[in-house]
Write a protein that holds these residues in place. Structure first.
Motif, PDB file in Angstrom:
ATOM      1  N   LEU A 130       5.811   0.432   6.968  1.00  0.00           N
ATOM      2  CA  LEU A 130       7.003  -0.338   7.318  1.00  0.00           C
ATOM      3  C   LEU A 130       8.127  -0.055   6.306  1.00  0.00           C
ATOM      4  N   PRO A 131       8.655   1.173   6.296  1.00  0.00           N
ATOM      5  CA  PRO A 131       9.751   1.457   5.363  1.00  0.00           C
ATOM      6  C   PRO A 131      10.978   0.627   5.724  1.00  0.00           C
ATOM      7  N   LYS A 132      11.647   0.101   4.711  1.00  0.00           N
ATOM      8  CA  LYS A 132      12.804  -0.770   4.993  1.00  0.00           C
ATOM      9  C   LYS A 132      14.105  -0.069   4.628  1.00  0.00           C
ATOM     10  N   ALA A 136       0.851  -1.199   0.000  1.00  0.00           N
ATOM     11  CA  ALA A 136       0.000   0.000   0.000  1.00  0.00           C
ATOM     12  C   ALA A 136       0.877   1.235   0.000  1.00  0.00           C
ATOM     13  N   HIS A 137       0.691   2.067  -0.992  1.00  0.00           N
ATOM     14  CA  HIS A 137       1.446   3.317  -1.088  1.00  0.00           C
ATOM     15  C   HIS A 137       0.725   4.261  -2.042  1.00  0.00           C
ATOM     16  N   TYR A 169       3.374  -2.300   3.593  1.00  0.00           N
ATOM     17  CA  TYR A 169       4.792  -2.505   3.253  1.00  0.00           C
ATOM     18  C   TYR A 169       5.103  -1.786   1.943  1.00  0.00           C
ATOM     19  N   SER A 170       6.381  -1.544   1.712  1.00  0.00           N
ATOM     20  CA  SER A 170       6.846  -0.757   0.554  1.00  0.00           C
ATOM     21  C   SER A 170       6.083   0.565   0.428  1.00  0.00           C
ATOM     22  N   PRO A 171       6.028   1.364   1.519  1.00  0.00           N
ATOM     23  CA  PRO A 171       5.267   2.619   1.462  1.00  0.00           C
ATOM     24  C   PRO A 171       5.842   3.638   0.476  1.00  0.00           C
ATOM     25  N   ILE A 172       7.080   3.394   0.031  1.00  0.00           N
ATOM     26  CA  ILE A 172       7.691   4.309  -0.947  1.00  0.00           C
ATOM     27  C   ILE A 172       7.725   3.642  -2.325  1.00  0.00           C
ATOM     28  N   LEU A 209       6.826  12.209   2.776  1.00  0.00           N
ATOM     29  CA  LEU A 209       5.480  12.437   2.235  1.00  0.00           C
ATOM     30  C   LEU A 209       4.733  11.113   2.092  1.00  0.00           C
ATOM     31  N   CYS A 210       5.434  10.101   1.561  1.00  0.00           N
ATOM     32  CA  CYS A 210       4.825   8.781   1.347  1.00  0.00           C
ATOM     33  C   CYS A 210       4.422   8.112   2.664  1.00  0.00           C
ATOM     34  N   ILE A 211       5.289   8.229   3.655  1.00  0.00           N
ATOM     35  CA  ILE A 211       5.014   7.596   4.949  1.00  0.00           C
ATOM     36  C   ILE A 211       3.872   8.315   5.660  1.00  0.00           C
ATOM     37  N   ARG A 212       3.883   9.654   5.572  1.00  0.00           N
ATOM     38  CA  ARG A 212       2.811  10.439   6.193  1.00  0.00           C
ATOM     39  C   ARG A 212       1.447  10.121   5.557  1.00  0.00           C
TER      40      ARG A 212
END
Length: 286
Positions: free
Chosen positions: A238-240, A174-175, A197-200, A225-228
């Motif tokens: 869950l940025p890795k 989801a992003h 996962y993979s928010p970016i 911006l993506c995480i927010r």
């Protein structure tokens, strides 16, 4: 937003709103990555049997200098494990590898083995067998919470209708440009927290000029911006990364995206090419 902020799962367990993803971090590097993250303020680490870094993640948790209960640890039952006996053995193996008395959250990595991801066979029986093993480990206190990953609505429904413990989370891709709103709504209606996962977008969103432009408006980075964006949808991102500078940057999300900009982001054209990551089933399907 601080790294100490938490969501509360329906069973009362608290889970930090931002986690450190460890996909692609080797077993040898995982302990240091966890220790660096803890130093920065992270209290939530996400691993998996498939990542082959559970030993390192567990070592990092044990050597972090914090009490065990201060770090929320997630791991995942391999997607190929679709029988009760295999699942029981796999759960115990994860506990042993991590060197932990309990795991905070354990989830089924995929409703289908990776080689068959996206196929018509949804493995209903196999998922129920794996789920039964997770339920028993949960009842025994080996796991504080249990859940799912990559489960579509029909797969979640199978567990809801036939399991005895309701899943606490569903971790999905989801992003911005790929947000499964219908699935998120369905999970929320059933008190299931959705983790992103993979928010970016596996790094692909870093190349987007329009996101760069919007990020500048808020004086933040594109990853921030993506995480927010995920947090404002009440998702758990869950940025890795194993890079401490990136960890710090990813945690700097104490700002608010306007309703207008959120609307723009929600309706952004789908991301259809994940570059090199497209070879992985989850991105190929996305």
């Amino acid at each position: 937003m601080s790294l100490q902020e938490k969501y509360t799962l329906y069973n009362g367990v608290e889970i930090p709103k931002l986690g450190l993803g460890t996909w692609f971090i080797s077993d040898d590097d995982a302990a240091q990555a966890v220790k660096d993250a803890v130093k920065i303020g992270y209290r939530h680490v996400d691993s998996a049997q498939a990542y082959q870094n559970e030993r390192g993640v567990g070592k990092g948790v044990r050597e972090s200098g914090l009490d065990r209960e201060d770090i929320f640890v997630t791991t995942k039952l391999a997607a190929e494990v679709k029988s009760y006996d295999e699942a029981v053995a796999s759960i115990d193996e994860s506990l042993e590898k991590m060197g932990l008395e309990y795991i905070d959250l354990m989830i089924i990595h995929s409703p289908q083995p990776w080689a068959e991801f996206g196929s018509e066979d949804r493995y209903e029986e196999g998922n129920l067998e794996a789920w039964k093993a997770l339920e028993e480990a949960y009842e025994a206190g080996k796991l504080k919470a249990i859940g799912l990953s990559n489960f579509k609505k029909e797969d979640v429904q199978n567990i809801l209708e036939n399991g005895s413990v309701k899943p606490m989370v569903n971790q999905v891709l989801a992003h911005i440009s790929n947000t499964p709103f219908d699935l998120i709504e369905f999970c929320e209606e059933n008190d299931i927290l959705v983790e992103a996962y993979s928010p970016i977008g596996h790094g692909e969103l870093l190349k987007a000029d329009d996101l760069e432009e919007m990020a500048k408006k808020y004086d933040v980075s594109v990853p921030q911006l993506c995480i927010r964006y995920c947090l404002q949808l009440d998702l758990l991102p869950l940025p890795k990364t194993a890079n401490p500078e990136h960890m710090k940057d990813n945690a700097g999300v104490d700002f608010e995206i306007s309703d207008e900009d959120m609307n723009t982001l929600k309706n952004r054209a789908p991301l259809e090419d994940y570059g090199e990551a497209s070879k992985f089933p989850v991105f190929a399907e996305g």
